[in-house]
Design an enzyme around this catalytic site. Structure first.
Site, short mmCIF file in Angstrom:
data_model
loop_
_atom_site.label_atom_id
_atom_site.label_comp_id
_atom_site.label_asym_id
_atom_site.label_seq_id
_atom_site.Cartn_x
_atom_site.Cartn_y
_atom_site.Cartn_z
N LYS A 116 28.95 19.75 81.47
CA LYS A 116 28.79 18.56 82.32
C LYS A 116 30.15 17.91 82.58
CE LYS A 116 24.89 16.45 81.60
NZ LYS A 116 24.05 15.79 80.58
N ARG A 128 26.39 10.55 77.94
CA ARG A 128 25.70 11.81 78.29
C ARG A 128 26.27 12.94 77.45
NH1 ARG A 128 26.72 12.39 84.60
NH2 ARG A 128 24.76 13.55 84.49
N GLY A 159 17.55 20.24 73.19
CA GLY A 159 17.59 19.97 71.76
C GLY A 159 18.67 18.98 71.42
N MET A 193 20.86 15.41 72.09
CA MET A 193 20.43 14.05 72.38
C MET A 193 20.35 13.81 73.88
SD MET A 193 22.18 10.45 71.63
CE MET A 193 22.77 10.38 73.32
N ARG A 204 25.91 22.02 88.42
CA ARG A 204 25.97 23.17 87.52
C ARG A 204 25.34 24.36 88.23
NH1 ARG A 204 21.43 20.69 83.44
NH2 ARG A 204 20.12 19.97 85.14
N HIS A 261 1.99 47.66 66.75
CA HIS A 261 1.77 48.96 67.38
C HIS A 261 1.44 48.79 68.86
CE1 HIS A 261 -0.73 52.45 68.55
NE2 HIS A 261 0.17 53.13 67.85
N SER A 300 20.53 64.41 71.95
CA SER A 300 19.89 63.21 72.46
C SER A 300 19.50 62.36 71.26
CB SER A 300 18.66 63.58 73.29
OG SER A 300 17.98 62.41 73.65
N ASP A 320 13.36 56.75 65.75
CA ASP A 320 13.29 57.34 64.42
C ASP A 320 14.59 57.13 63.65
OD1 ASP A 320 10.77 58.27 63.77
OD2 ASP A 320 10.96 60.03 65.08
N CYS A 353 17.54 58.47 74.00
CA CYS A 353 16.21 58.44 74.59
C CYS A 353 15.25 57.52 73.83
CB CYS A 353 15.63 59.84 74.70
SG CYS A 353 15.37 60.62 73.10
N TYR A 376 24.45 59.51 79.21
CA TYR A 376 23.32 58.87 79.87
C TYR A 376 22.46 58.08 78.88
CZ TYR A 376 20.32 62.57 77.97
OH TYR A 376 19.64 63.40 77.12
P1 ADP Z 1 20.53 15.85 81.49
O1 ADP Z 1 21.52 16.66 80.73
O2 ADP Z 1 19.21 15.77 80.83
O3 ADP Z 1 20.46 16.27 82.92
P2 ADP Z 1 22.13 13.64 82.33
O4 ADP Z 1 23.28 13.27 81.48
O5 ADP Z 1 22.41 14.39 83.55
O6 ADP Z 1 21.07 14.36 81.44
O7 ADP Z 1 21.38 12.30 82.69
C1 ADP Z 1 20.13 12.28 83.29
C2 ADP Z 1 20.14 11.39 84.49
O8 ADP Z 1 20.57 10.10 84.18
C3 ADP Z 1 21.07 11.82 85.60
O9 ADP Z 1 20.48 12.78 86.42
C4 ADP Z 1 21.27 10.55 86.36
O10 ADP Z 1 20.23 10.38 87.27
C5 ADP Z 1 21.20 9.52 85.29
N1 ADP Z 1 22.55 9.08 84.95
C6 ADP Z 1 23.38 9.54 84.00
N2 ADP Z 1 24.55 8.90 84.02
C7 ADP Z 1 24.47 7.99 85.02
C8 ADP Z 1 25.36 7.03 85.57
N3 ADP Z 1 26.58 6.87 85.08
N4 ADP Z 1 24.93 6.30 86.60
C9 ADP Z 1 23.69 6.46 87.10
N5 ADP Z 1 22.81 7.34 86.64
C10 ADP Z 1 23.19 8.11 85.61
MG MG Z 2 21.45 16.00 84.39
#
Ligand code: ADP
Ligand code: MG
Ligand code: MG
Length: 886
Positions: free
Chosen positions: A26, A96, A105, A107, A350, A466, A776, A781, A843, A863
């Site tokens: 990100k 973020r 998984g 935060m 992404r 199996h 082969s 086995d 094989c 192969y």
């Molecule tokens: P995820 O990894 O789950 O996509 P993000 O970090 O992208 O999480 O955050 C989820 C959403 O939160 C983003 O798609 C956006 O809509 C909102 N968000 C995150 N940071 C900001 C920000 N600085 N201003 C406005 N919206 C934000």
């Molecule tokens: Mg996002």
């Protein structure tokens, strides 16, 4: 001094995409977008090095961090012309997480950090909208409690429901500013009660709380498990992004949305996305309101006005950004954006996830658009993704009536009448009924029924049971371990947990890719390697070095293989031919014969049938090489085991029950896998192999003579441990071959080789090569014998080995490159010491597994051979291996 903090923002950035390992996905993309001039709200990234040092240092941050952090925050304040915690002009930020490789998984994001009882006044003054301010505030408290402090959201939801009830309103947005203000107070009280501490009013404490929670979440159970399953090393660490908030929820000239630069399910080159006016964060994906389309290319619903009509200026800008991003990344992007008072901001980009179908179309179209090269296109599609395309699948438009769920043991979709035993499956199949074989679990006795069935459903057993292994080998759909089922063989019915009763003859559909069982005959779409898929495969073929063959026993399998691009047959298992129809009778007669003369008589009956099989196979393969393995399984597999069946056989063969029973007992082995099988049969019953060799060669000669085919039969002798075995059997085979060639007076380019599937054979490969024209590797086995592990019995413990990480992978699925692979390499090298350029292939089931294919390429095999449906996967995997070598 180490740089721990990297700033980004409109027009400039400290980092870029090349620093992905340090900034996370990100962060690196926010930096890259900033650098190419896209409108990104400014912010800064704390690097993955911080995370690493945090854990190495036992939970304390590197010393330089706090100063670099403060500097970055101050410069952010200057840039935004706001103060973090400044009551009159507050800056709010989001925190973020973002690891180098996208990772569920971790935060979740926390928005609106910096709000407290003072700063909220500033927000009210700036926005002129107290309702918006308090709405953000109560969301923030809940989000912080939940994400940072791990408090269940329920207590807040209850308060919200209660508030709406008191006010006599239905929707959240009908609550007034005053209501929301009181609600925020109540949230804070609940927070304190539940957590025993006050909600942090200090913005810096909030910010550090969130940052620490992200770094802390790197080691939480969900993240650890996800990394283990996806082979992500834990020392990578995660980065944390702190970014100035922009608001999509400040009125009707505000919005938030997500989009893909091309359609992620079809790959079509059109701008696909959704947005919501006056919304924040992930409201679009959370399903709170029905999202609206970006444009009208595909939607014509006036109830859901498109962004191109509602916010035309922003839409035009977004389209430009889409083009910029695609040209810049040369890849389909998944983007998140927010519009604040008519100004567009990019919050994320992404590489977009896509279906296999879309992946291929996008790769091929990007080549015609001159965005990428053919090589890149080939590398863009993951071999394992193709699996989705190679089996029939349930028509995505059909409505599913799922009655039970099990393991997706072997992909594809199939429908048929339910039967509960293998014989009946075979019988029904003969009468041209499509059937699904339903068993508590399957055993080798059921093979003929599995073969006759469209698909297999079992109540017990895992991904390596199996049923699962055999079905995958056969390219047949299978749902295994479906514990939702109660099967009653007696009454010939099954009852699902959902309460459905299915009787023998009822029609069901299996989706082996999803592990689903459905009622009735669902519509399906067939697989074929045509169109863009065909184009991509042709490119892959240009770059790969290894050949790809298939494991095929019948002309039908051979045809499918060729359609999927196989360049020969790497393994034809002749015993499958022994099971079919009336042959099994003759085979049994042969086994039951007391003497050589009796056996020969029975073999005479089998011989024309085998010859016919080989003619069919050779014809289908049109001169491509065909490797035929002589009889391999122990004889007892051909005999019935229950007294009833033995009695039937005795009757049919005109032999006393006791005699048959005696023979069955005689052939019983404690450990048949290591018993009287493979070349050991050829040594003790040479007439069996003689018959097979004769059938192969006569078939070849007839086609050469009568139909003018070029045929290259490769006769393969299984389970050799010692060169002496091969020496004897080779001599026998050559004698028969030369006789046949003399009789027909033609020349045929034949070869006699061996399977390497015992560790001794691998270690002694230099000697064995003196008697072999090719090797082969039977890696199924070889894995069993190297590990001392019976695949059929491994179900009891192998799954827990894998769950607990004792084995990283199932060695029957992914070749164990270090151990078993080492034997393969030793044998290939030693064989080629004796015969330079010795033809060597593999094989086992591994021949269609991408990482194993890559290994085979690296050690220089000629192969790989795999089940017909995996041929395109192997072709692509071999191309990847070759391209990655360059
Ligand atoms: P995820 O990894 O789950 O996509 P993000 O970090 O992208 O999480 O955050 C989820 C959403 O939160 C983003 O798609 C956006 O809509 C909102 N968000 C995150 N940071 C900001 C920000 N600085 N201003 C406005 N919206 C934000
Ligand atoms: Mg996002
Ligand atoms: Mg999310």
């Amino acid at each position: 001094m180490t740089k721990y903090v990297y700033s980004f923002g409109e027009g400039r950035a400290d980092g870029d995409i090349s620093l992905r390992d340090l900034l996370g996905g990100k962060g690196a993309n926010l930096a890259e977008m900033s650098a190419i001039g896209l409108p990104v709200p400014p912010g800064f990234t704390l690097t993955t090095a911080v995370c690493r040092e945090f854990y190495d240092g036992g939970g304390s941050y590197p010393e330089e961090l706090s100063e670099q952090f403060s500097t970055a925050l101050q410069s952010l304040e200057r840039q935004m012309d706001k103060g973090f915690g400044d009551p009159s002009n507050p800056l709010l930020v989001s925190v973020r997480s973002g690891a180098p490789s996208s990772m569920p998984g971790m935060m979740d994001t926390v928005l609106n950090i910096g709000l407290n009882d003072q700063t909220i006044q500033g927000i009210i003054n700036q926005s002129g909208d107290p309702r918006f301010a308090y709405d953000s505030y109560r969301r923030f408290i809940q989000m912080y409690a939940n994400v940072v402090m791990g408090l269940d959201g329920d207590i807040f939801e209850k308060l919200l429901v209660e508030k709406k009830r008191c006010k006599g309103v239905e929707q959240d947005n009908q609550l007034s500013a005053e209501d929301l203000k009181l609600l925020a107070e109540e949230f804070k009280n609940s927070y304190q009660q539940a957590l025993g501490s006050q909600f942090p009013e200090d913005p810096h404490q909030q910010l550090w709380g969130a940052v620490s929670a992200v770094f802390g979440s790197w080691m939480n159970q969900r993240a650890v498990t996800y990394r283990r399953l996806n082979n992500i090393p834990s020392h990578w660490g995660t980065a944390v992004n702190v970014q100035a908030m922009v608001f999509g929820n400040m009125g009707n000239d505000c919005a938030t949305g997500v989009a893909f630069t091309r359609d992620p399910s079809t790959g079509e080159n059109y701008f696909f996305g959704e947005y919501l006016v006056n919304a924040q964060g992930e409201d679009v994906v959370a399903g709170i309101r029905t999202p609206q389309p970006l444009n009208k290319a595909k939607y014509k619903d006036d109830d859901l006005p498109a962004m191109e009509d509602v916010l035309p200026g922003c839409y035009r800008q977004l389209v430009e950004i889409r083009n910029t991003l695609e040209n810049h990344y040369r890849e389909m992007q998944d983007i998140e954006f927010t519009i604040e008072n008519g100004k567009l901001y990019m919050l994320q980009t992404r590489t977009g996830k896509r279906t296999a179908h879309a992946a291929i179309r996008i790769a091929v179209e990007m080549v015609s658009d001159n965005l990428i090269s053919e090589r890149e296109a080939v590398l863009r599609v993951k071999p394992e993704q193709l699996e989705q395309l190679l089996h029939p699948s349930i028509d995505p438009a059909a409505e599913k009536n799922i009655i039970a769920k099990g393991l997706p043991a072997s992909p594809g979709a199939c429908s048929g009448k339910v039967v509960f035993n293998a014989d009946e499956a075979e019988e029904m199949n003969r009468l041209k009924h499509r059937v699904i074989l339903v068993r508590v679990e399957t055993s080798p006795d059921d093979i003929h029924g599995m073969n006759a069935a469209q698909g297999i459903l079992t109540a017990r057993g895992g991904m390596t049971s199996h049923a699962a292994v055999v079905a995958r080998g056969m390219g047949k759909c299978c749902v295994a371990g479906c514990s939702d089922l109660k099967i009653d063989y007696e009454k010939q019915l099954l009852i699902t947990k959902s309460g459905h009763t299915i009787r023998r003859g009822d029609i069901i559909t299996l989706d082996g890719s999803a592990g689903e069982v459905m009622l009735g005959d669902m519509p399906k779409v067939q697989a074929s390697v045509s169109g863009d898929f065909g184009t991509l495969m042709n490119w892959a073929d240009k770059y790969r070095i290894m050949k790809v063959r298939s494991n095929a026993d019948t002309p039908h399998d051979a045809r499918v293989s060729r359609e999927f691009g196989a360049e020969g047959i790497g393994l034809c298992r002749t015993e499958h031919m022994f099971f079919e129809g009336d042959r099994i009778q003759a085979v049994r007669e042969m086994i039951l014969s007391a003497d050589l003369a009796g056996r020969q008589k029975a073999l005479q009956k089998i011989m024309p049938m085998q010859k016919g099989d080989f003619i069919g196979l050779f014809r289908e393969m049109k001169g491509l090489p065909v490797t035929i393995r002589l009889l391999d399984p122990p004889l007892h597999e051909f005999l019935p085991q229950s007294d009833n069946d033995i009695a039937d056989l005795a009757h049919a063969a005109g032999i006393a029950f006791s005699k048959v029973k005696e023979r069955v007992e005689e052939l019983h082995e404690f450990n048949p896998m290591l018993g009287h099988r493979g070349c050991r049969l050829g040594i003790t019953y040479p007439e069996v192999y003689d018959m097979q060799v004769r059938a192969i060669m006569e078939a070849a000669c007839e086609l050469v003579k009568n139909e003018g085919y070029e045929i290259a039969p490769e006769i393969m002798i299984p389970l050799v441990a010692h060169v002496s075995e091969l020496k004897v059997l080779r001599k026998n085979a050559v004698r028969v071959v030369e006789q046949v060639l003399a009789d027909y007076a033609v020349t045929v380019n034949y070869q006699i080789g061996t399977m390497i599937e015992l560790p001794r054979a691998a270690l002694m490969a230099d000697q064995i090569a003196m008697q072999a024209d090719f090797f082969s590797f039977g890696t199924n086995d070889l894995t069993q014998t190297t590990y001392g592990l019976s695949r059929d019995d491994a179900g009891g413990f192998l799954p827990s080995y894998i769950d607990s990480g004792i084995f990283a992978d199932d060695p029957f699925v992914k070749l164990d490159q270090e151990g078993v692979g080492q034997l393969v390499k030793i044998a290939a090298d030693k064989g080629r010491q004796t015969i330079p350029g010795l033809k060597v292939g593999i094989c086992g089931e591994h021949g269609g597994e991408p990482s194993s294919v890559a290994f085979c390429h690296r050690i220089g095999l000629d192969y790989v051979s795999c089940s017909p449906y995996r041929v395109p996967i192997a072709r692509l995997a071999a191309a990847h291996a070759a391209l990655q070598d360059e």
